[in-house]
Motif scaffolding. Structure first.
Motif, PDB file in Angstrom:
ATOM      1  N   LEU A  13       0.818  -1.210   0.000  1.00 25.81           N
ATOM      2  CA  LEU A  13       0.000   0.000   0.000  1.00 25.81           C
ATOM      3  C   LEU A  13       0.852   1.261   0.000  1.00 25.81           C
ATOM      4  CD1 LEU A  13      -2.948   1.165   0.316  1.00 25.81           C
ATOM      5  CD2 LEU A  13      -2.347   1.402   2.716  1.00 25.81           C
ATOM      6  N   SER A  14       1.869   1.286   0.829  1.00 21.70           N
ATOM      7  CA  SER A  14       2.697   2.487   0.908  1.00 21.70           C
ATOM      8  C   SER A  14       3.497   2.704  -0.368  1.00 21.70           C
ATOM      9  CB  SER A  14       3.635   2.403   2.113  1.00 21.70           C
ATOM     10  OG  SER A  14       4.474   1.287   1.993  1.00 21.70           O
ATOM     11  N   LEU A  15       3.877   1.636  -1.041  1.00 14.70           N
ATOM     12  CA  LEU A  15       4.607   1.782  -2.296  1.00 14.70           C
ATOM     13  C   LEU A  15       3.683   2.297  -3.401  1.00 14.70           C
ATOM     14  CD1 LEU A  15       7.266   1.316  -3.856  1.00 14.70           C
ATOM     15  CD2 LEU A  15       6.355  -0.914  -4.453  1.00 14.70           C
ATOM     16  N   MET A  16       2.468   1.784  -3.445  1.00 14.94           N
ATOM     17  CA  MET A  16       1.539   2.165  -4.506  1.00 14.94           C
ATOM     18  C   MET A  16       0.984   3.572  -4.319  1.00 14.94           C
ATOM     19  SD  MET A  16      -0.594  -1.334  -5.228  1.00 14.94           S
ATOM     20  CE  MET A  16      -1.253  -1.465  -3.588  1.00 14.94           C
ATOM     21  N   THR A  17       0.685   3.959  -3.085  1.00  7.83           N
ATOM     22  CA  THR A  17      -0.019   5.220  -2.857  1.00  7.83           C
ATOM     23  C   THR A  17       0.787   6.253  -2.088  1.00  7.83           C
ATOM     24  OG1 THR A  17      -0.994   4.440  -0.793  1.00  7.83           O
ATOM     25  CG2 THR A  17      -2.228   4.017  -2.829  1.00  7.83           C
ATOM     26  N   GLY A  18       1.815   5.843  -1.365  1.00  2.03           N
ATOM     27  CA  GLY A  18       2.544   6.775  -0.510  1.00  2.03           C
ATOM     28  C   GLY A  18       1.845   7.012   0.819  1.00  2.03           C
ATOM     29  N   LEU A  19       0.762   6.285   1.093  1.00  2.00           N
ATOM     30  CA  LEU A  19       0.029   6.419   2.346  1.00  2.00           C
ATOM     31  C   LEU A  19       0.434   5.298   3.291  1.00  2.00           C
ATOM     32  CD1 LEU A  19      -3.509   7.140   0.883  1.00  2.00           C
ATOM     33  CD2 LEU A  19      -1.814   8.793   1.639  1.00  2.00           C
ATOM     34  N   SER A  20       0.247   5.542   4.564  1.00  2.00           N
ATOM     35  CA  SER A  20       0.572   4.513   5.547  1.00  2.00           C
ATOM     36  C   SER A  20      -0.694   4.116   6.294  1.00  2.00           C
ATOM     37  CB  SER A  20       1.631   5.007   6.523  1.00  2.00           C
ATOM     38  OG  SER A  20       1.110   6.056   7.292  1.00  2.00           O
ATOM     39  N   TYR A  21      -0.594   3.119   7.156  1.00  2.00           N
ATOM     40  CA  TYR A  21      -1.734   2.692   7.950  1.00  2.00           C
ATOM     41  C   TYR A  21      -1.301   2.497   9.389  1.00  2.00           C
ATOM     42  CZ  TYR A  21       0.191  -2.009   7.584  1.00  2.00           C
ATOM     43  OH  TYR A  21       1.008  -3.093   7.662  1.00  2.00           O
ATOM     44  N   THR A  97       9.653   6.298   6.229  1.00  2.00           N
ATOM     45  CA  THR A  97       8.737   5.791   7.245  1.00  2.00           C
ATOM     46  C   THR A  97       7.783   4.748   6.700  1.00  2.00           C
ATOM     47  OG1 THR A  97       7.148   7.563   6.827  1.00  2.00           O
ATOM     48  CG2 THR A  97       8.811   7.953   8.527  1.00  2.00           C
ATOM     49  N   VAL A  98       7.628   4.652   5.390  1.00  2.00           N
ATOM     50  CA  VAL A  98       6.692   3.681   4.840  1.00  2.00           C
ATOM     51  C   VAL A  98       7.377   2.454   4.261  1.00  2.00           C
ATOM     52  CG1 VAL A  98       4.903   5.386   4.373  1.00  2.00           C
ATOM     53  CG2 VAL A  98       6.583   4.874   2.624  1.00  2.00           C
ATOM     54  N   THR A  99       8.678   2.423   4.183  1.00  2.00           N
ATOM     55  CA  THR A  99       9.393   1.267   3.665  1.00  2.00           C
ATOM     56  C   THR A  99       9.475   0.193   4.750  1.00  2.00           C
ATOM     57  OG1 THR A  99      10.704   2.684   2.250  1.00  2.00           O
ATOM     58  CG2 THR A  99      11.541   0.476   2.638  1.00  2.00           C
ATOM     59  N   PRO A 100       8.988  -1.010   4.481  1.00  2.18           N
ATOM     60  CA  PRO A 100       9.088  -2.076   5.483  1.00  2.18           C
ATOM     61  C   PRO A 100      10.538  -2.409   5.795  1.00  2.18           C
ATOM     62  CG  PRO A 100       7.592  -2.689   3.707  1.00  2.18           C
ATOM     63  CD  PRO A 100       8.276  -1.431   3.295  1.00  2.18           C
ATOM     64  N   SER A 101      10.771  -2.833   7.014  1.00  2.00           N
ATOM     65  CA  SER A 101      12.144  -3.153   7.415  1.00  2.00           C
ATOM     66  C   SER A 101      12.654  -4.414   6.719  1.00  2.00           C
ATOM     67  CB  SER A 101      12.202  -3.336   8.928  1.00  2.00           C
ATOM     68  OG  SER A 101      11.345  -4.388   9.317  1.00  2.00           O
ATOM     69  N   THR A 102      11.764  -5.243   6.213  1.00  5.40           N
ATOM     70  CA  THR A 102      12.175  -6.472   5.542  1.00  5.40           C
ATOM     71  C   THR A 102      12.306  -6.303   4.039  1.00  5.40           C
ATOM     72  OG1 THR A 102       9.874  -7.163   5.363  1.00  5.40           O
ATOM     73  CG2 THR A 102      11.105  -7.916   7.299  1.00  5.40           C
ATOM     74  N   ALA A 103      12.072  -5.110   3.527  1.00  3.26           N
ATOM     75  CA  ALA A 103      12.114  -4.893   2.080  1.00  3.26           C
ATOM     76  C   ALA A 103      13.555  -4.900   1.587  1.00  3.26           C
ATOM     77  CB  ALA A 103      11.451  -3.574   1.730  1.00  3.26           C
ATOM     78  N   PRO A 111      11.821   5.202  -7.056  1.00  4.00           N
ATOM     79  CA  PRO A 111      10.624   6.008  -6.817  1.00  4.00           C
ATOM     80  C   PRO A 111       9.370   5.223  -7.193  1.00  4.00           C
ATOM     81  CG  PRO A 111      12.130   7.112  -8.337  1.00  4.00           C
ATOM     82  CD  PRO A 111      12.729   5.802  -8.004  1.00  4.00           C
ATOM     83  N   ALA A 112       8.215   5.713  -6.755  1.00  5.82           N
ATOM     84  CA  ALA A 112       6.961   4.989  -6.970  1.00  5.82           C
ATOM     85  C   ALA A 112       6.650   4.799  -8.450  1.00  5.82           C
ATOM     86  CB  ALA A 112       5.817   5.714  -6.285  1.00  5.82           C
ATOM     87  N   THR A 113       7.040   5.728  -9.294  1.00  6.09           N
ATOM     88  CA  THR A 113       6.878   5.549 -10.737  1.00  6.09           C
ATOM     89  C   THR A 113       8.246   5.706 -11.384  1.00  6.09           C
ATOM     90  OG1 THR A 113       6.316   7.877 -10.915  1.00  6.09           O
ATOM     91  CG2 THR A 113       4.498   6.337 -10.862  1.00  6.09           C
ATOM     92  N   PRO A 114       8.979   4.612 -11.524  1.00  7.81           N
ATOM     93  CA  PRO A 114      10.327   4.709 -12.085  1.00  7.81           C
ATOM     94  C   PRO A 114      10.284   5.113 -13.558  1.00  7.81           C
ATOM     95  CG  PRO A 114       9.730   2.430 -11.772  1.00  7.81           C
ATOM     96  CD  PRO A 114       8.630   3.241 -11.184  1.00  7.81           C
ATOM     97  N   ALA A 115      11.309   5.808 -13.987  1.00  5.69           N
ATOM     98  CA  ALA A 115      11.406   6.252 -15.376  1.00  5.69           C
ATOM     99  C   ALA A 115      11.725   5.073 -16.279  1.00  5.69           C
ATOM    100  CB  ALA A 115      12.491   7.318 -15.506  1.00  5.69           C
ATOM    101  N   ASN A 116      11.442   5.216 -17.547  1.00  4.72           N
ATOM    102  CA  ASN A 116      11.791   4.171 -18.507  1.00  4.72           C
ATOM    103  C   ASN A 116      13.309   4.016 -18.571  1.00  4.72           C
ATOM    104  OD1 ASN A 116       9.139   3.731 -19.145  1.00  4.72           O
ATOM    105  ND2 ASN A 116       9.158   5.122 -20.887  1.00  4.72           N
ATOM    106  N   HIS A 117      13.758   2.793 -18.719  1.00  3.33           N
ATOM    107  CA  HIS A 117      15.183   2.474 -18.833  1.00  3.33           C
ATOM    108  C   HIS A 117      15.967   2.991 -17.632  1.00  3.33           C
ATOM    109  CE1 HIS A 117      14.122   1.287 -22.859  1.00  3.33           C
ATOM    110  NE2 HIS A 117      13.662   2.498 -23.118  1.00  3.33           N
ATOM    111  N   THR A 118      15.469   2.688 -16.452  1.00  2.00           N
ATOM    112  CA  THR A 118      16.133   3.112 -15.229  1.00  2.00           C
ATOM    113  C   THR A 118      17.513   2.490 -15.106  1.00  2.00           C
ATOM    114  OG1 THR A 118      13.997   3.329 -14.165  1.00  2.00           O
ATOM    115  CG2 THR A 118      15.902   3.216 -12.727  1.00  2.00           C
ATOM    116  N   PHE A 119      17.650   1.244 -15.526  1.00  2.00           N
ATOM    117  CA  PHE A 119      18.933   0.555 -15.450  1.00  2.00           C
ATOM    118  C   PHE A 119      19.399   0.199 -16.853  1.00  2.00           C
ATOM    119  CE2 PHE A 119      16.653  -0.581 -11.543  1.00  2.00           C
ATOM    120  CZ  PHE A 119      17.525  -0.032 -10.615  1.00  2.00           C
ATOM    121  N   ASN A 120      20.685   0.386 -17.116  1.00  2.00           N
ATOM    122  CA  ASN A 120      21.247  -0.039 -18.390  1.00  2.00           C
ATOM    123  C   ASN A 120      21.432  -1.548 -18.443  1.00  2.00           C
ATOM    124  OD1 ASN A 120      21.334   2.550 -19.388  1.00  2.00           O
ATOM    125  ND2 ASN A 120      23.378   2.929 -18.535  1.00  2.00           N
ATOM    126  N   GLN A 121      21.717  -2.131 -17.299  1.00  2.00           N
ATOM    127  CA  GLN A 121      21.816  -3.578 -17.193  1.00  2.00           C
ATOM    128  C   GLN A 121      21.139  -3.998 -15.904  1.00  2.00           C
ATOM    129  OE1 GLN A 121      25.947  -4.488 -17.209  1.00  2.00           O
ATOM    130  NE2 GLN A 121      26.343  -3.675 -15.180  1.00  2.00           N
TER     131      GLN A 121
END
Length: 131
Positions: A13-21, A97-103, A111-121
């Motif tokens: 939820l926090s990754l998709m919306t930026g909201l917490s619970y 604050t919204v990133t889980p400790s196990t992630a 970022p929540a919407t990564p740009a195209n071709h974020t990684f070359n490899q």
């Protein structure tokens, strides 16, 4: 299957919306749903063992106790699903604050919407698990 869907919703939820619970209200939602589902379907199992007919409008009075218990369980399940919207706060939280400790996967590092071709490899993730 529904519990897995809710677990995924709470985890991402926090990754998709930026909201917490609120964690306590999230746990309350889980336990109420767990109790409600078991109160709904266990009496139905007992009704089947007792020979209750299926798909009929009116059951004999001898099954009224199990039917009412299953009805109360379904009400509890419904109320717990209504409670699902409650733990979500409407205030966007800071990314730390919204990133889980196990992630430990890439989805939490970008970022929540990564740009195209974020990684070359394709990146290699190396993590050490500390218990």
């Amino acid at each position: 299957a529904v519990f897995g869907i809710f677990a995924g919703l709470y985890f991402w939820l926090s990754l998709m919306t930026g909201l917490s619970y609120n964690e306590a209200r999230g746990q309350l939602h889980f336990y109420l749903l767990f109790i409600g589902v078991n109160l709904t379907f266990f009496p139905m199992h007992m009704l089947g063992l007792a020979g209750a007919p299926r798909r009929v409008f009116d059951h004999p009075d001898s099954f009224a106790g199990w039917n009412s218990l299953a009805s109360y369980g379904s009400i509890i399940s419904f109320l717990s699903v209504l409670l699902l919207a409650g733990p979500i706060s409407l205030v966007p939280q800071h990314k730390d604050t919204v990133t889980p400790s196990t992630a430990s996967s890439l989805e939490w590092l970008l970022p929540a919407t990564p740009a195209n071709h974020t990684f070359n490899q394709l990146p290699v993730l190396r993590t050490t698990i500390v218990h």
